[in-house]
Design an enzyme around this catalytic site. Structure first.
Site, PDB file in Angstrom:
ATOM      1  CE  LYS A 182      -4.315  -2.044   1.211  1.00 26.44           C
ATOM      2  NZ  LYS A 182      -5.350  -2.354   2.190  1.00 26.44           N
TER       3      LYS A 182
ATOM      4  NE  ARG B 295      -7.246  -8.586   0.370  1.00 25.55           N
ATOM      5  CZ  ARG B 295      -6.809  -7.814  -0.607  1.00 25.55           C
ATOM      6  NH1 ARG B 295      -5.834  -6.968  -0.401  1.00 25.55           N
ATOM      7  NH2 ARG B 295      -7.375  -7.868  -1.803  1.00 25.55           N
TER       8      ARG B 295
END
Ligand code: PMM
Length: 296
Positions: free
Chosen positions: A228, A263
């Site tokens: 991210k 994840r």
């Protein structure tokens, strides 16, 4: 408390002592983090299925299949398009015994994926986008990931504001969790997710990651920080695909803090990170430590 997603405790229960990696299969042409790596333009699900198999071989306990990009500013896709992307992939992997989660905010897509064999619903909207989604979860008693997002993918990164990000996110998740339990869901079917990168600044993300132990006191915690943009800001690495070392560092810290599922795109590296985080967390909590092994 363990997150129970199926009948076999060895394969379907995850907690801080048995943390798991959820590998990511994006069937979208525009995922921010892998540029639609697993997507075939002509609609052939083969590459996405092969990618899912590779994630399992690398040690993923769960494969998360998504057909709509949630990157900041992403446009929505209609249910029929999303369904046609994900269903063949879910069906093929589930038929091979893979624990599949469907990453969608739409009840129609969720229902089709569950019918095709998905075991888990991963919902980044916490039921805010489609009024039919939470009733489906309750009715079918679907193992569920309840994630916090401020705003929508289109708007969320414009100017996220909180009074106190940890208290605000925790309050939201606790309220939604309570509503699901009141509606009849078993508490151990629901994992909570602070929604790293979903309407959060770099500082918000770091505050949430520092508070994983507080979230873990509420319910099983899933963390998705892989590749991210806050990791790009922290490391100076522009290309999402090159952020796997930083992603693994966050995975280790999250599991040490008590997360039970991480994840991730790079499953092999994340497995190692999770093993380290588990050992660190167990020692700190004075839990008995099993020998840490990368065996499945
Ligand atoms: N992040 C993305 C998509 N789905 N689901 C959960 N539960 N948590 C997340 O943090 C999350 C998610 C966006 O990342 P991607 O484009 O790499 O899939």
């Amino acid at each position: 408390m363990a997150w129970r997603v199926g009948p076999d405790p060895g394969r379907h229960e995850f907690d801080r002592a048995r943390p798991a990696v959820m590998g990511i299969v994006n069937t979208t042409p525009d995922s921010f983090s892998d540029a639609g790596l697993a997507f075939a333009v002509d609609g052939d699900p083969g590459p996405a299925i092969a990618h899912g198999r590779a994630l399992v071989a690398a040690g993923a306990a769960i494969v998360d299949v998504g057909g709509e990009s949630t990157r900041p500013g992403a446009a929505a896709v209609d249910a029929a398009t999303e369904r046609s992307r994900v269903v063949p992939v879910v069906e093929a992997l589930a038929a091979e015994g893979v624990v599949v989660s469907i990453d969608t905010t739409k009840a129609a897509v969720a229902a089709a994926a569950l019918d095709a064999g998905a075991m888990i619903l991963n919902d980044v909207s916490a039921g805010r986008f489609d009024p039919d989604l939470l009733p489906l979860v309750v009715e079918r008693d679907v193992p569920y990931v309840l994630m916090h997002m401020q705003g929508t993918p289109r708007t969320m990164q414009s100017a996220p504001v909180y009074d106190d990000v940890v208290a605000d996110v925790m309050g939201f998740l606790a309220e939604r969790l309570g509503a699901l339990v009141d509606a009849g869901m078993a508490m151990d079917r629901i994992a909570i997710d602070p929604g790293i990168g979903f309407g959060k600044t770099v500082e918000h993300n770091l505050d949430l990651l520092r508070a994983i132990d507080r979230f873990a006191a509420l319910a099983p915690v899933l963390v998705g920080a892989s590749r991210k943009s806050f990791l790009g800001t922290i490391t100076g690495v522009d290309e999402p695909r090159d952020r796997d070392p930083a992603s693994a560092a966050v995975a280790a810290l999250a599991v040490a803090g008590g997360a039970c599922v991480v994840r991730a795109h790079d499953v092999a590296a994340t497995r190692q990170a999770v093993a380290v985080g588990r050992a660190m967390g167990a020692r700190r909590r004075l839990d008995p430590v099993d020998p840490v092994t990368l065996e499945q």
